[in-house]
Design an enzyme around this catalytic site. Structure first.
Site, mmCIF file in Angstrom:
data_model
loop_
_atom_site.group_PDB
_atom_site.id
_atom_site.type_symbol
_atom_site.label_atom_id
_atom_site.label_comp_id
_atom_site.label_asym_id
_atom_site.label_seq_id
_atom_site.Cartn_x
_atom_site.Cartn_y
_atom_site.Cartn_z
ATOM 1 N N VAL A 175 0.837 -1.199 0.000
ATOM 2 C CA VAL A 175 0.000 0.000 0.000
ATOM 3 C C VAL A 175 0.872 1.249 0.000
ATOM 4 C CG1 VAL A 175 -1.750 1.306 1.260
ATOM 5 C CG2 VAL A 175 -1.920 -1.178 1.117
ATOM 6 N N ASP A 176 1.897 1.272 0.835
ATOM 7 C CA ASP A 176 2.839 2.400 0.820
ATOM 8 C C ASP A 176 3.468 2.576 -0.555
ATOM 9 O OD1 ASP A 176 2.586 3.395 3.383
ATOM 10 O OD2 ASP A 176 4.257 2.247 4.201
#
Length: 387
Positions: A175-176
């Site tokens: 996600v990052d």
């Protein structure tokens, strides 16, 4: 000349999503100035072991992964002098990237409204857990929790009823990383638009939004069927056969994407009758008869080593590959040919995968020491202010 030569990026971010975004911009040629807290720096400098170097120059491997190509200036945003220095740098920058909590930079006069009023051409990108508005806007967000909250972990791992079943996070902070990539794409789009309008932009990137976007075909499966997709380990919800298969020594991934490839696989395995068998002739039929087909394939693949089937699949044009360790992946001849492993000034790093006109867009500047470029950044700022 690189595409972003002449573009200055002021990087107020830390940890991963923001630094991943600005590292890509540095690879593309931007001058990225990373502002870090004096004496402490980016949190990830201390996320070891493993470590690179010793003493004051010791830095965690994690930091090295997402900060190549940048200059580091140690400036205290909480002091009026430091905040004014950063405001002055923003006046002379094209892009600002930050990942503070919503509203936190307003107290220092470093928020989007303040900086864009001073520099209307500025592209200001904020990365937060849940965005600048909405009922969760004030909440902190970290990759692991967002993988859970956005639904990614509900489709990652084995079913509950299987031994060792349950939700799992991905092995890297997907996600990052994707938030960094989405933000970089938005920045590039804003810079292109600025070339026409002369106006900058304010970008609002949220880990939660990006986590939902990453659901991709799985979210579409739900929206069409009304059924939440289950966790199914290493199998594919929409393709069969598309998974690891046990061989005589170790598993091999076979990834069949269409009926033509399946026909080639059936022939290779000595079961040409599968091509016209109504249970297997189409992908939809294969999904309906997944368990028996997988068992039939493994009855054959178990008779020979994985290397045998890998080479045979390659010759037959059937997508297949081993499950490598990171060491094995980096030692692959293709990785060497594509020069994906970089060595620069004593650091061993991954390189950029981006290529343009046959040239890889990559920086030759290693990750900076904390405050390594403070003097030169402030000296150049003083010179700019005088002229």
């Amino acid at each position: 000349m690189k595409p972003l030569d002449g573009i200055r990026v002021l990087d107020l971010s830390r940890v991963l999503a923001g630094p991943w975004c600005t590292q890509l911009l540095a690879d593309l040629g931007a001058d990225v100035i990373k502002i870090e807290r004096p004496g402490q720096g980016d949190d990830t400098r201390h996320w070891g072991p493993p470590w690179h170097g010793d003493g004051e120059e010791r830095v965690a491997a994690y930091f090295l992964a997402c900060n190549r190509g940048k200059r580091s200036a140690a400036i205290d945003l909480a002091s009026e002098e430091g905040a004014e220095q950063v405001r002055a740098l923003a006046d002379r920058s094209d892009v600002v990237v930050e990942n503070f909590k919503v509203g936190a930079l307003r107290r220092y006069g470093l928020d989007a409204a303040t900086l864009r009023a001073r520099n209307p051409r500025l592209v200001y990108a904020s990365i937060t857990g849940f965005g600048q508005d909405g009922p969760r806007a004030g909440q902190a967000g970290y990759d692991f929790m967002i993988q859970g909250q956005a639904g990614l972990m509900s489709i990652t791992g084995l079913p509950d009823e299987v031994e060792n079943g349950g939700p799992l996070r991905a092995g890297v902070a997907v996600v990052d990383l994707f938030t960094g990539m989405y933000t970089a794409s938005a920045i590039l789009a804003a810079l292109v638009r600025r070339g026409t309008t002369g106006e900058g932009a304010t970008i609002d990137s949220a880990l939660f939004d990006c986590g939902l976007a990453l659901l991709a075909n799985q979210a579409s499966n739900y929206l069409v069927s009304g059924q939440s997709p289950p966790r199914q380990g290493n199998t594919h919800p929409n393709l069969v056969p598309y998974q690891p298969f046990a061989c005589a020594d170790k598993p091999l991934i076979i990834a069949v994407g269409n009926d033509r490839q399946f026909a080639s696989l059936a022939t290779l395995l000595g079961n040409g009758e599968w091509i016209t068998d109504p249970r297997y002739a189409t992908n939809a039929a294969r999904i309906a008869h997944r368990a028996e087909l997988v068992a039939a394939i493994e009855a054959v693949t178990r008779t020979r080593p994985a290397a045998h089937w890998y080479e045979a699949c390659e010759r037959a044009g059937i997508p297949a590959g081993p499950i490598n360790s990171i060491a094995q992946a980096l030692a692959d001849p293709q990785a060497a040919h594509r020069a994906m492993l970089r060595e620069m000034e004593g650091y061993r790093l991954l390189g950029s995968p981006v290529r343009l006109d046959g040239h890889r867009l990559d920086t030759d500047r290693p990750p900076p020491l904390l405050g390594e470029h403070t003097t030169e950044v402030l000296a150049a700022l003083a010179l700019d202010q005088r002229t």
